[in-house]
Design a protein around this motif. Structure first.
Motif, PDB file in Angstrom:
ATOM      1  N   LEU A 165      47.355  40.616  36.770  1.00 33.17           N
ATOM      2  CA  LEU A 165      46.902  39.505  37.596  1.00 33.17           C
ATOM      3  C   LEU A 165      47.039  38.243  36.760  1.00 33.17           C
ATOM      4  O   LEU A 165      46.696  38.230  35.579  1.00 33.17           O
ATOM      5  CB  LEU A 165      45.429  39.742  37.948  1.00 33.17           C
ATOM      6  N   HIS A 166      47.565  37.201  37.368  1.00 32.28           N
ATOM      7  CA  HIS A 166      47.624  35.902  36.700  1.00 32.28           C
ATOM      8  C   HIS A 166      46.530  35.014  37.262  1.00 32.28           C
ATOM      9  O   HIS A 166      46.490  34.748  38.466  1.00 32.28           O
ATOM     10  CB  HIS A 166      48.991  35.245  36.902  1.00 32.28           C
ATOM     11  N   ILE A 167      45.652  34.541  36.378  1.00 33.84           N
ATOM     12  CA  ILE A 167      44.523  33.712  36.785  1.00 33.84           C
ATOM     13  C   ILE A 167      44.751  32.302  36.253  1.00 33.84           C
ATOM     14  O   ILE A 167      44.676  32.068  35.044  1.00 33.84           O
ATOM     15  CB  ILE A 167      43.194  34.285  36.239  1.00 33.84           C
ATOM     16  N   PRO A 168      45.067  31.344  37.127  1.00 30.07           N
ATOM     17  CA  PRO A 168      45.312  29.977  36.660  1.00 30.07           C
ATOM     18  C   PRO A 168      44.068  29.381  35.987  1.00 30.07           C
ATOM     19  O   PRO A 168      42.942  29.861  36.191  1.00 30.07           O
ATOM     20  CB  PRO A 168      45.652  29.210  37.950  1.00 30.07           C
ATOM     21  N   ALA A 169      44.290  28.328  35.209  1.00 29.20           N
ATOM     22  CA  ALA A 169      43.163  27.618  34.599  1.00 29.20           C
ATOM     23  C   ALA A 169      42.215  27.146  35.699  1.00 29.20           C
ATOM     24  O   ALA A 169      42.640  26.682  36.756  1.00 29.20           O
ATOM     25  CB  ALA A 169      43.682  26.441  33.782  1.00 29.20           C
ATOM     26  N   HIS A 170      40.947  27.284  35.429  1.00 24.16           N
ATOM     27  CA  HIS A 170      39.884  26.849  36.345  1.00 24.16           C
ATOM     28  C   HIS A 170      39.927  27.544  37.705  1.00 24.16           C
ATOM     29  O   HIS A 170      39.397  27.015  38.679  1.00 24.16           O
ATOM     30  CB  HIS A 170      39.896  25.322  36.512  1.00 24.16           C
ATOM     31  N   CYS A 171      40.547  28.682  37.728  1.00 26.95           N
ATOM     32  CA  CYS A 171      40.458  29.528  38.932  1.00 26.95           C
ATOM     33  C   CYS A 171      39.243  30.437  38.757  1.00 26.95           C
ATOM     34  O   CYS A 171      39.248  31.351  37.926  1.00 26.95           O
ATOM     35  CB  CYS A 171      41.734  30.352  39.090  1.00 26.95           C
ATOM     36  N   ARG A 172      38.213  30.187  39.514  1.00 24.98           N
ATOM     37  CA  ARG A 172      36.961  30.923  39.309  1.00 24.98           C
ATOM     38  C   ARG A 172      37.121  32.369  39.753  1.00 24.98           C
ATOM     39  O   ARG A 172      37.708  32.646  40.797  1.00 24.98           O
ATOM     40  CB  ARG A 172      35.815  30.238  40.061  1.00 24.98           C
ATOM     41  N   HIS A 173      36.611  33.260  38.919  1.00 26.25           N
ATOM     42  CA  HIS A 173      36.761  34.680  39.219  1.00 26.25           C
ATOM     43  C   HIS A 173      35.601  35.453  38.598  1.00 26.25           C
ATOM     44  O   HIS A 173      34.927  34.958  37.699  1.00 26.25           O
ATOM     45  CB  HIS A 173      38.108  35.205  38.681  1.00 26.25           C
ATOM     46  N   ARG A 174      35.401  36.646  39.075  1.00 26.29           N
ATOM     47  CA  ARG A 174      34.356  37.490  38.502  1.00 26.29           C
ATOM     48  C   ARG A 174      34.773  38.954  38.565  1.00 26.29           C
ATOM     49  O   ARG A 174      35.602  39.350  39.373  1.00 26.29           O
ATOM     50  CB  ARG A 174      32.995  37.268  39.178  1.00 26.29           C
ATOM     51  N   ILE A 175      34.195  39.733  37.655  1.00 25.34           N
ATOM     52  CA  ILE A 175      34.418  41.177  37.639  1.00 25.34           C
ATOM     53  C   ILE A 175      33.280  41.810  38.438  1.00 25.34           C
ATOM     54  O   ILE A 175      32.117  41.747  38.034  1.00 25.34           O
ATOM     55  CB  ILE A 175      34.435  41.720  36.188  1.00 25.34           C
ATOM     56  N   GLU A 176      33.622  42.404  39.561  1.00 27.62           N
ATOM     57  CA  GLU A 176      32.589  43.014  40.412  1.00 27.62           C
ATOM     58  C   GLU A 176      32.095  44.324  39.827  1.00 27.62           C
ATOM     59  O   GLU A 176      30.904  44.647  39.915  1.00 27.62           O
ATOM     60  CB  GLU A 176      33.149  43.254  41.816  1.00 27.62           C
ATOM     61  N   TRP A 177      33.003  45.088  39.280  1.00 26.71           N
ATOM     62  CA  TRP A 177      32.650  46.392  38.714  1.00 26.71           C
ATOM     63  C   TRP A 177      33.761  46.844  37.780  1.00 26.71           C
ATOM     64  O   TRP A 177      34.901  46.392  37.896  1.00 26.71           O
ATOM     65  CB  TRP A 177      32.429  47.443  39.818  1.00 26.71           C
TER      66      TRP A 177
END
Lengths: 114, 114
Positions: free
Chosen positions: B82-94
């Motif tokens: 997965l590519h997560i751009p800068a300041h792309c908010r994300h979280r690990i659910e599990w």
């Protein structure tokens, strides 16, 4: 926000007659790609000599990689990684003849680094 | 020339009470690390919001990752990236409760990019 995603272990190229390079992500100074080998090796006497540094990870299959000026061959199994500095000559001695060898390669431009 | 090398799937940390971050390679603007999770998840309501972009690969185990402002959870299995751009908010659910989840994370500084 839509994000790019994929899976390195799926959608393998159907043509196994040559190594297949697939660009996954590219930014100034950074390139991430998947490489799929099917028994290919570097030609006799050939050495890679890249201006970028490379961080390489083997995910599936196996391979033998030699660094110039060392007698040691790095036998790479799944999970194995290697950092190859810029202009560190290296060659792929062999890749798995019985299954695809899947690599992740991170190329990083260092020429403008202070 | 000696080169740094290792294996992401071996020498797992014995302490599974917290996520373990291990720096594998660092250069100006680039950081590559292994992360080992053992059932950990982001705290409720917490979102990562990083100034660097991140390219992340799951090697072992499994995880669910949510990108802010989307209803979709990315269920990640081995090989998933997965590519997560800068300041792309994300979280690990599990992350997997039955086995270690092993990640490769490539962090890339983009703030000075032209």
């Amino acid at each position: 926000m839509q994000v790019a995603h994929g899976n390195l272990l799926t959608k393998l190229p159907s043509d196994s007659s040559a190594e297949v390079f697939e660009l996954l992500h590219e930014r100034a100074g950074l390139k991430i790609e998947r490489i799929v080998s099917n028994g290919q090796a570097s030609p006799p006497g050939f050495w890679y000599d890249n201006p970028q540094e490379e961080w390489v990870l083997l995910l599936s299959g196996s391979a033998g990689l030699t660094i110039a000026d060392t007698a040691e061959e790095h036998v790479m199994q799944p999970g194995a990684w290697l950092h190859i500095p810029a202009h560190c000559r290296h060659r792929i001695e062999w890749t798995d003849a019985t299954q695809p060898t899947i690599w992740l390669a991170v190329h990083h431009e260092v020429s403008n680094e202070t």
